[in-house]
Design a protein around this motif. Structure first.
Motif, PDB file in Angstrom:
ATOM      1  N   LYS A   1       0.814  -1.219   0.000  1.00 23.92           N
ATOM      2  CA  LYS A   1       0.000   0.000   0.000  1.00 23.92           C
ATOM      3  C   LYS A   1       0.849   1.271   0.000  1.00 23.92           C
ATOM      4  O   LYS A   1       0.355   2.357  -0.325  1.00 23.92           O
ATOM      5  CB  LYS A   1      -0.934   0.002   1.204  1.00 23.92           C
ATOM      6  CG  LYS A   1      -0.225   0.085   2.547  1.00 23.92           C
ATOM      7  CD  LYS A   1      -1.225   0.072   3.685  1.00 23.92           C
ATOM      8  CE  LYS A   1      -0.517   0.185   5.030  1.00 23.92           C
ATOM      9  NZ  LYS A   1      -1.494   0.178   6.156  1.00 23.92           N
TER      10      LYS A   1
ATOM     11  N   VAL B   1      -6.624   1.835  -0.383  1.00 26.77           N
ATOM     12  CA  VAL B   1      -8.012   1.421  -0.538  1.00 26.77           C
ATOM     13  C   VAL B   1      -8.636   1.290   0.843  1.00 26.77           C
ATOM     14  O   VAL B   1      -7.974   0.901   1.804  1.00 26.77           O
ATOM     15  CB  VAL B   1      -8.148   0.094  -1.322  1.00 26.77           C
ATOM     16  CG1 VAL B   1      -7.538   0.230  -2.699  1.00 26.77           C
ATOM     17  CG2 VAL B   1      -7.490  -1.041  -0.571  1.00 26.77           C
ATOM     18  N   SER B   2      -9.904   1.605   0.951  1.00 27.21           N
ATOM     19  CA  SER B   2     -10.576   1.584   2.251  1.00 27.21           C
ATOM     20  C   SER B   2     -10.897   0.175   2.699  1.00 27.21           C
ATOM     21  O   SER B   2     -11.029  -0.091   3.887  1.00 27.21           O
ATOM     22  CB  SER B   2     -11.863   2.416   2.188  1.00 27.21           C
ATOM     23  OG  SER B   2     -12.743   1.888   1.208  1.00 27.21           O
TER      24      SER B   2
ATOM     25  N   ALA C   1      -3.683  -2.021  -6.655  1.00 25.79           N
ATOM     26  CA  ALA C   1      -4.714  -1.594  -5.703  1.00 25.79           C
ATOM     27  C   ALA C   1      -6.100  -2.044  -6.156  1.00 25.79           C
ATOM     28  O   ALA C   1      -6.910  -2.506  -5.348  1.00 25.79           O
ATOM     29  CB  ALA C   1      -4.672  -0.077  -5.541  1.00 25.79           C
ATOM     30  N   MET C   2      -6.362  -1.929  -7.445  1.00 27.46           N
ATOM     31  CA  MET C   2      -7.680  -2.311  -7.960  1.00 27.46           C
ATOM     32  C   MET C   2      -7.923  -3.809  -7.816  1.00 27.46           C
ATOM     33  O   MET C   2      -9.048  -4.247  -7.548  1.00 27.46           O
ATOM     34  CB  MET C   2      -7.809  -1.879  -9.423  1.00 27.46           C
ATOM     35  CG  MET C   2      -7.783  -0.373  -9.611  1.00 27.46           C
ATOM     36  SD  MET C   2      -7.867   0.142 -11.337  1.00 27.46           S
ATOM     37  CE  MET C   2      -9.632  -0.046 -11.645  1.00 27.46           C
TER      38      MET C   2
ATOM     39  N   MET D   1      -9.511  -5.084  -4.544  1.00 28.85           N
ATOM     40  CA  MET D   1     -10.896  -4.741  -4.239  1.00 28.85           C
ATOM     41  C   MET D   1     -11.904  -5.718  -4.820  1.00 28.85           C
ATOM     42  O   MET D   1     -13.106  -5.493  -4.749  1.00 28.85           O
ATOM     43  CB  MET D   1     -11.195  -3.321  -4.731  1.00 28.85           C
ATOM     44  CG  MET D   1     -10.405  -2.252  -3.981  1.00 28.85           C
ATOM     45  SD  MET D   1     -10.927  -0.577  -4.388  1.00 28.85           S
ATOM     46  CE  MET D   1     -10.293  -0.419  -6.054  1.00 28.85           C
TER      47      MET D   1
ATOM     48  N   ARG E   1     -12.812   9.191  -5.432  1.00 30.05           N
ATOM     49  CA  ARG E   1     -13.089   7.830  -5.855  1.00 30.05           C
ATOM     50  C   ARG E   1     -13.984   7.146  -4.833  1.00 30.05           C
ATOM     51  O   ARG E   1     -13.801   7.293  -3.635  1.00 30.05           O
ATOM     52  CB  ARG E   1     -11.793   7.018  -5.972  1.00 30.05           C
ATOM     53  CG  ARG E   1     -10.749   7.627  -6.892  1.00 30.05           C
ATOM     54  CD  ARG E   1      -9.524   6.692  -6.902  1.00 30.05           C
ATOM     55  NE  ARG E   1      -8.505   7.204  -7.794  1.00 30.05           N
ATOM     56  CZ  ARG E   1      -7.524   8.001  -7.407  1.00 30.05           C
ATOM     57  NH1 ARG E   1      -7.450   8.392  -6.155  1.00 30.05           N
ATOM     58  NH2 ARG E   1      -6.613   8.430  -8.269  1.00 30.05           N
TER      59      ARG E   1
ATOM     60  N   ASP F   1     -14.775   4.426  -2.521  1.00 26.34           N
ATOM     61  CA  ASP F   1     -14.043   3.396  -1.775  1.00 26.34           C
ATOM     62  C   ASP F   1     -12.524   3.528  -1.857  1.00 26.34           C
ATOM     63  O   ASP F   1     -11.814   2.640  -1.409  1.00 26.34           O
ATOM     64  CB  ASP F   1     -14.423   1.980  -2.249  1.00 26.34           C
ATOM     65  CG  ASP F   1     -15.895   1.709  -2.066  1.00 26.34           C
ATOM     66  OD1 ASP F   1     -16.431   2.178  -1.051  1.00 26.34           O
ATOM     67  OD2 ASP F   1     -16.502   1.049  -2.921  1.00 26.34           O
ATOM     68  N   VAL F   2     -12.024   4.601  -2.438  1.00 25.45           N
ATOM     69  CA  VAL F   2     -10.574   4.727  -2.601  1.00 25.45           C
ATOM     70  C   VAL F   2     -10.136   6.128  -2.249  1.00 25.45           C
ATOM     71  O   VAL F   2     -10.830   7.095  -2.548  1.00 25.45           O
ATOM     72  CB  VAL F   2     -10.159   4.430  -4.069  1.00 25.45           C
ATOM     73  CG1 VAL F   2      -8.645   4.505  -4.200  1.00 25.45           C
ATOM     74  CG2 VAL F   2     -10.635   3.062  -4.489  1.00 25.45           C
TER      75      VAL F   2
END
Length: 317
Positions: free
Chosen positions: A227, A246-247, A285-286, A289, A312, A314-315
Motif C-alpha cells: 500500500k 483502498v478503504s 490496488a484495484m 478490491m 473515488r 471506496d478509494v
C-alpha cells in the motif's frame, strides 16, 4: 507480441463460506497463476501477451486453456500432457482479513515443462519476457526451461523481467537463494517484494536492498512496497512512487501480478519509468478490491478513470 510469459496456472477452489475449510459445503472455481495473471492483465489493457505452459489433458486443463484464451492471451504454445494432471489449489478465507492458501501441484503437468516446449522464434518476436521465481522451483526441468527462455530472450534483444515471487514451500532456502540470485543477474528489470528482498539480502533499508539487486546486474529495480507504493532504482532514476490506498481489501492475492502488468503496460506505452510504476500501483490496488486473482484486473478506460479521478468511491490517495 508485447510480452511473453511462462509458468504454471491452476484451478483455484475457494469455499463460499468464511472460516475453516473443513466446514465448507460448496466451493467456487477460478483460474489463477502468477504468470497468466500478468498476461491477462496486459491483454485487458490492450496489449498482446502470450503464455507458455503445460496442462493436463483433462477437464481442468481445458478449463484453464479456454479461460486464458478467452481473455485474449495467445495460448498457441501451450501443450496438453496425457501423463500428468492440471494442478489445483485452495484459498481459504479464515476471517475478513486472513487468508490461507494450499497448493496441490506436485508432479503436475506444468512441473514437467521441458526445453522442447520452447520456440526461440516465438520468444524473439516479443518486447519483454516475463519470468517468476515460481517456475524454476517446480522441477529441474522447469529450471532449465526458464533459464533457456531467458537465454533466448537475451540473445535476441528481448528485455527480461523477473519477479522473484518466492514460494518457500517449493524448495529449501539455500537453493532458493542461489537460483533466485542467478535469475536476478540475468534480468533487465527485477520486481521484488520487500519480503523477498529481505530473504535474499537480510533486513536492510529499502534503498539498500534495491542497490543490492542493482549490484547483481539488474538495470532497473522496482521494489514493491504494498500500500506504500514502490521504490525505483535505475541509472537515471532513484525515488519512491506513491501507492493508492483502498478503504477495504477484499482479496489481496494477485495484487503483485497486477502491479507487474501495470508496470509492463506503461513501459510498452513509453510513458516513463515512474509513471509506469504508478500505473502498476494503481492496477495492484484495484485487484485487491475484488475476489479472485484476475477478477479485479481493469481494462484501460477504467484504469484511467481510477488514476485520474480525485474523488473515488471506496478509494483515497
Amino acid at each position: 507480441m508485447d510480452v511473453i510469459t511462462l509458468g504454471e496456472t491452476m484451478v483455484l477452489l475457494t469455499p463460499q463460506s468464511t472460516g475453516l475449510m473443513r466446514y465448507a459445503n460448496s466451493f467456487s472455481t477460478r483460474v489463477a497463476g502468477a504468470e497468466s495473471n500478468v498476461a491477462i492483465g496486459l491483454a485487458r489493457l490492450g496489449h498482446r501477451a502470450g503464455w507458455i505452459s503445460r496442462l493436463g489433458n483433462d477437464e481442468l486443463g481445458r478449463k484453464v486453456h479456454s479461460f486464458i484464451r478467452g481473455e485474449g492471451v495467445d495460448v498457441s504454445r501451450v501443450t496438453f500432457d496425457d501423463s500428468a494432471n492440471t494442478g489445483l489449489f485452495f484459498k481459504e478465507k479464515l476471517t475478513a482479513n486472513e487468508w490461507r492458501v494450499k497448493y496441490y501441484r506436485a508432479n503436475s503437468a506444468a512441473s514437467q515443462m521441458k526445453l522442447t516446449d520452447l520456440d526461440e522464434s516465438y520468444i524473439e518476436k516479443a518486447k519483454y519476457l516475463h519470468v517468476t521465481g515460481i517456475t524454476p522451483a517446480l522441477s529441474s526441468d522447469c529450471y532449465e526451461t526458464a533459464l533457456t527462455a531467458i537465454d533466448y530472450a537475451r540473445k535476441n534483444g528481448v528485455k527480461v523481467v523477473f519477479d522473484p515471487n518466492l514460494r518457500r514451500k517449493l524448495w529449501d532456502e539455500e537453493k532458493a537463494r542461489k537460483v533466485l540470485l542467478e535469475f536476478v543477474s540475468k534480468a533487465d528489470i527485477v520486481l521484488p517484494g520487500i519480503d523477498e528482498a529481505t530473504f535474499l539480502f537480510g533486513k536492510l533499508e529499502v534503498e539498500e536492498l534495491a542497490h543490492r539487486f542493482y549490484e547483481r546486474g539488474a538495470a532497473t529495480v522496482i521494489m514493491k512496497l504494498g500500500k506504500n507504493g514502490a521504490y525505483v532504482l535505475s541509472e537515471k532514476t532513484e525515488d519512491y512512487v506513491d501507492g493508492f490506498q483502498v478503504s477495504q481489501v477484499v482479496d489481496p492475492v494477485g495484487a503483485g501480478d497486477g502491479f507487474s502488468a501495470g508496470v509492463l503496460s506503461g513501459l510498452i506505452d513509453g510513458i516513463g519509468l515512474k509513471e509506469s510504476v504508478s500505473r502498476g500501483n494503481a492496477v495492484g490496488a484495484m485487484v485487491t478490491m475484488a475476489e479472485g486473482d484476475v477478477e479485479g484486473l481493469p481494462e484501460r478506460d477504467r484504469l484511467q478513470d481510477f488514476m485520474n479521478s480525485k474523488v473515488r468511491d471506496d478509494v483515497e490517495r
